[in-house]
Write an enzyme that holds these catalytic residues in place. Structure first.
Site, PDB file in Angstrom:
ATOM      1  N   ARG A 109       0.820  -1.198   0.000  1.00 15.92           N
ATOM      2  CA  ARG A 109       0.000   0.000   0.000  1.00 15.92           C
ATOM      3  C   ARG A 109       0.859   1.255   0.000  1.00 15.92           C
ATOM      4  O   ARG A 109       0.665   2.145  -0.801  1.00 15.92           O
ATOM      5  CB  ARG A 109      -0.929  -0.013   1.213  1.00 15.92           C
ATOM      6  CG  ARG A 109      -1.693   1.292   1.372  1.00 15.92           C
ATOM      7  CD  ARG A 109      -2.804   1.165   2.384  1.00 15.92           C
ATOM      8  NE  ARG A 109      -3.682   0.079   2.057  1.00 15.92           N
ATOM      9  CZ  ARG A 109      -4.183  -0.776   2.943  1.00 15.92           C
ATOM     10  NH1 ARG A 109      -3.885  -0.656   4.213  1.00 15.92           N
ATOM     11  NH2 ARG A 109      -4.981  -1.733   2.564  1.00 15.92           N
ATOM     12  N   TYR A 110       1.803   1.317   0.935  1.00 15.84           N
ATOM     13  CA  TYR A 110       2.761   2.425   0.959  1.00 15.84           C
ATOM     14  C   TYR A 110       3.927   2.029   0.064  1.00 15.84           C
ATOM     15  O   TYR A 110       4.407   0.895   0.168  1.00 15.84           O
ATOM     16  CB  TYR A 110       3.284   2.650   2.373  1.00 15.84           C
ATOM     17  CG  TYR A 110       2.215   2.978   3.382  1.00 15.84           C
ATOM     18  CD1 TYR A 110       1.718   4.275   3.479  1.00 15.84           C
ATOM     19  CD2 TYR A 110       1.709   2.010   4.223  1.00 15.84           C
ATOM     20  CE1 TYR A 110       0.743   4.584   4.410  1.00 15.84           C
ATOM     21  CE2 TYR A 110       0.733   2.316   5.157  1.00 15.84           C
ATOM     22  CZ  TYR A 110       0.250   3.601   5.245  1.00 15.84           C
ATOM     23  OH  TYR A 110      -0.708   3.897   6.161  1.00 15.84           O
ATOM     24  N   ARG A 113       6.897   0.388   1.974  1.00 21.51           N
ATOM     25  CA  ARG A 113       6.675  -0.692   2.949  1.00 21.51           C
ATOM     26  C   ARG A 113       5.830  -1.811   2.346  1.00 21.51           C
ATOM     27  O   ARG A 113       4.791  -1.534   1.758  1.00 21.51           O
ATOM     28  CB  ARG A 113       5.935  -0.149   4.184  1.00 21.51           C
ATOM     29  CG  ARG A 113       6.819   0.559   5.192  1.00 21.51           C
ATOM     30  CD  ARG A 113       6.027   1.544   6.044  1.00 21.51           C
ATOM     31  NE  ARG A 113       5.798   2.784   5.301  1.00 21.51           N
ATOM     32  CZ  ARG A 113       5.061   3.800   5.759  1.00 21.51           C
ATOM     33  NH1 ARG A 113       4.471   3.739   6.917  1.00 21.51           N
ATOM     34  NH2 ARG A 113       4.929   4.877   5.018  1.00 21.51           N
ATOM     35  N   CYS A 122      -3.357 -18.304  14.139  1.00 21.82           N
ATOM     36  CA  CYS A 122      -3.053 -17.501  15.322  1.00 21.82           C
ATOM     37  C   CYS A 122      -3.103 -18.392  16.554  1.00 21.82           C
ATOM     38  O   CYS A 122      -3.643 -19.490  16.516  1.00 21.82           O
ATOM     39  CB  CYS A 122      -4.091 -16.398  15.489  1.00 21.82           C
ATOM     40  SG  CYS A 122      -3.935 -15.137  14.232  1.00 21.82           S
ATOM     41  N   CYS A 126      -8.681 -13.134  18.466  1.00 25.37           N
ATOM     42  CA  CYS A 126      -9.101 -11.900  19.136  1.00 25.37           C
ATOM     43  C   CYS A 126     -10.391 -11.450  18.467  1.00 25.37           C
ATOM     44  O   CYS A 126     -10.428 -11.295  17.245  1.00 25.37           O
ATOM     45  CB  CYS A 126      -8.046 -10.819  18.979  1.00 25.37           C
ATOM     46  SG  CYS A 126      -6.379 -11.435  19.259  1.00 25.37           S
ATOM     47  N   CYS A 129     -10.440  -8.730  15.777  1.00 23.66           N
ATOM     48  CA  CYS A 129      -9.403  -8.849  14.736  1.00 23.66           C
ATOM     49  C   CYS A 129      -9.811  -8.244  13.399  1.00 23.66           C
ATOM     50  O   CYS A 129     -10.911  -8.454  12.889  1.00 23.66           O
ATOM     51  CB  CYS A 129      -9.068 -10.318  14.521  1.00 23.66           C
ATOM     52  SG  CYS A 129      -7.826 -10.575  13.245  1.00 23.66           S
ATOM     53  N   ARG A 131      -8.463  -9.120  10.622  1.00 28.32           N
ATOM     54  CA  ARG A 131      -8.426 -10.126   9.561  1.00 28.32           C
ATOM     55  C   ARG A 131      -9.209 -11.374   9.955  1.00 28.32           C
ATOM     56  O   ARG A 131      -8.834 -12.487   9.609  1.00 28.32           O
ATOM     57  CB  ARG A 131      -6.972 -10.473   9.215  1.00 28.32           C
ATOM     58  CG  ARG A 131      -6.181  -9.246   8.782  1.00 28.32           C
ATOM     59  CD  ARG A 131      -4.873  -9.527   8.054  1.00 28.32           C
ATOM     60  NE  ARG A 131      -4.211  -8.269   7.752  1.00 28.32           N
ATOM     61  CZ  ARG A 131      -3.144  -7.803   8.428  1.00 28.32           C
ATOM     62  NH1 ARG A 131      -2.587  -8.504   9.370  1.00 28.32           N
ATOM     63  NH2 ARG A 131      -2.630  -6.624   8.112  1.00 28.32           N
ATOM     64  N   ASP A 289     -11.313  -0.553  13.221  1.00 31.81           N
ATOM     65  CA  ASP A 289     -11.688  -0.448  11.808  1.00 31.81           C
ATOM     66  C   ASP A 289     -13.096  -0.994  11.612  1.00 31.81           C
ATOM     67  O   ASP A 289     -13.542  -1.842  12.389  1.00 31.81           O
ATOM     68  CB  ASP A 289     -10.720  -1.267  10.954  1.00 31.81           C
ATOM     69  CG  ASP A 289      -9.319  -0.681  10.979  1.00 31.81           C
ATOM     70  OD1 ASP A 289      -9.201   0.550  10.851  1.00 31.81           O
ATOM     71  OD2 ASP A 289      -8.355  -1.448  11.136  1.00 31.81           O
ATOM     72  N   ASP A 326      -7.105   3.588  10.356  1.00 30.36           N
ATOM     73  CA  ASP A 326      -6.717   3.128   9.033  1.00 30.36           C
ATOM     74  C   ASP A 326      -7.901   3.459   8.140  1.00 30.36           C
ATOM     75  O   ASP A 326      -9.004   2.995   8.391  1.00 30.36           O
ATOM     76  CB  ASP A 326      -6.475   1.612   9.084  1.00 30.36           C
ATOM     77  CG  ASP A 326      -5.158   1.242   8.457  1.00 30.36           C
ATOM     78  OD1 ASP A 326      -4.878   1.751   7.357  1.00 30.36           O
ATOM     79  OD2 ASP A 326      -4.420   0.448   9.062  1.00 30.36           O
ATOM     80  N   LYS A 333      -3.034   5.033   6.904  1.00 30.89           N
ATOM     81  CA  LYS A 333      -3.277   5.444   8.286  1.00 30.89           C
ATOM     82  C   LYS A 333      -3.237   6.963   8.403  1.00 30.89           C
ATOM     83  O   LYS A 333      -2.422   7.605   7.768  1.00 30.89           O
ATOM     84  CB  LYS A 333      -2.215   4.842   9.192  1.00 30.89           C
ATOM     85  CG  LYS A 333      -2.319   3.319   9.295  1.00 30.89           C
ATOM     86  CD  LYS A 333      -1.239   2.746  10.187  1.00 30.89           C
ATOM     87  CE  LYS A 333      -1.360   1.246  10.295  1.00 30.89           C
ATOM     88  NZ  LYS A 333      -1.147   0.530   9.014  1.00 30.89           N
TER      89      LYS A 333
END
Ligand SMILES: *Cc1c(COP(=O)(O)O)cnc(C)c1O
Ligand code: SF4
Length: 368
Positions: A109-110, A113, A122, A126, A129, A131, A289, A326, A333
């Site tokens: 995206r950036y 990075r 995982c 969580c 989450c 994702r 998000d 985000d 962000k």
């Protein structure tokens, strides 16, 4: 009162991260047994548990106070009927990660990075989450995917940093990690490799001397962890961070602001000061998000700003993370600094315009 279910587990097994994974409850029936909850209490959580299956390590479960229905650890792992309720404007992939993915397992995206998702596995699911869409999808690590990813990074000289995210990258075995980190280290232009891991908070047993020494071998490697509540800052977690730092791995923390879990000045103060005590620098506090199945955790931007303002007056500047969101649709962000900078959009509820990546304006509906 502490959870008694694991009282008789021998220390040798308890300290073994593989034992922890093998004994992690992965269904409502398993959770019911460990937490000793009545079946009747759980009927309403079944649809959420089917859509987003629960998972937690014995260690993380042992931090729960079973007498407190609002326990902040319990709320992070227990399916809630709210997850399958109305999901207005929410999306399974609100940050459009899949659209920004030129090769499988890499989000670009950036320009400078690249973010890698090498596994969807995982140690803990969580509930907030970003994702959680991937929990049902088997995304096992494989060497062909890694080769494609390395090839992409090699051919994109603008990339200076690689973020190894997930899923949980540190559930990959040491030899897989060594191989991946060696491949990345061979690309001399990369200044930083960031490993994003929740394990210091949910499976600190993973940080053996071997793993810490391995991670410490790579210069420019940072570990970004994810503590959300001061109750997660246990002796075991402290020990894991101490070993990492002693082996030369600097650490920062990302927290998600979670309604009913950590959205008070006292919690945020204790959390961020406690992190500093462990020499972990608070980096981001994220507003949730608009991920499908997480609406009940969002506080609203204004509430977050107000908490940040109060925090600033009561704690060391070192303990202040950057409060950020985000942007939807891959806008990147943005730091949220003051209410005055919010540009209200003409909309029936709180909504704003933000200037995001590519100097584009992004619409953000605040449903908190
Ligand atoms: C968050 C994120 C990054 C890293 O952003 P920083 O502000 O540098 O922490 C990089 N790529 C993607 C796709 C991200 O979502
Ligand atoms: S550890 Fe990270 S990727 Fe895994 S469920 Fe938790 S927030 Fe999601």
């Amino acid at each position: 009162m502490a959870l008694s279910h694991y009282n008789s587990v021998p220390m040798k097994e308890w300290r073994d991260w593989r034992w922890q994974l093998r004994h992690s409850p992965a269904s409502m029936a398993d959770l019911e047994k460990v937490l000793d909850i009545e079946d009747g209490d759980l009927v309403s959580t079944r649809p959420a548990a089917e859509k987003y299956p629960p998972l937690a390590t014995p260690y993380y479960l042992s931090l729960i106070d079973p007498n407190d229905k609002n326990d902040p650890i319990l709320k992070q792992i227990m399916p809630s009927p709210a997850e399958t309720g109305s999901q207005w404007r929410a999306h399974s992939d609100p940050l459009a990660e899949e659209a920004c993915s030129p090769v499988q397992g890499l989000v670009h995206r950036y320009p400078d990075r690249a973010l890698l998702v090498l596994t969807s596995r995982c140690a803990v699911h969580c509930r907030h989450c970003l994702r959680k869409r991937n929990w049902h999808r088997e995304l096992p690590w494989n060497s062909a995917t890694q080769a494609d990813i390395i090839d992409y990074i090699r051919h994109h000289p603008e990339i200076e940093e690689v973020i190894i995210s997930g899923g949980e990258p540190l559930l990959l075995g040491n030899s897989v990690l060594r191989n991946l980190l060696d491949d990345l280290a061979a690309i001399k232009r990369l200044a930083v490799v960031r490993v994003a891991s929740r394990l210091p908070a949910v499976l600190p047993q993973r940080f053996s001397q071997n793993l810490c020494a391995l991670l410490g071998r790579y210069s420019g490697l940072w570990l970004v962890t994810h503590f959300n509540h001061p109750r997660e800052l246990t002796g075991e977690a402290h020990e894991a961070c101490r070993k990492l730092i002693k082996n030369g791995v600097p650490m920062v923390n990302q927290t998600v602001l979670l309604k009913g879990i950590n959205d008070s000045v006292e919690n945020l103060r204790e959390l961020n000061l406690g992190l500093l005590r462990m020499r972990v620098k608070p980096y981001y506090l994220f507003h949730g998000d608009p991920v499908a199945g997480t609406r009940h955790f969002r506080t609203g931007i204004k509430r977050g700003l107000s908490l940040m303002k109060q925090l600033r007056n009561t704690v060391s500047g070192l303990a202040i993370p950057s409060f950020a969101i985000d942007l939807p649709e891959g806008g990147g962000k943005v730091e949220l600094t003051s209410e005055a900078e919010l540009l209200p959009a003409d909309y029936p509820c709180s909504a704003y315009w933000f200037r995001g990546l590519g100097d584009k304006d992004y619409f953000y509906a605040d449903d908190g």
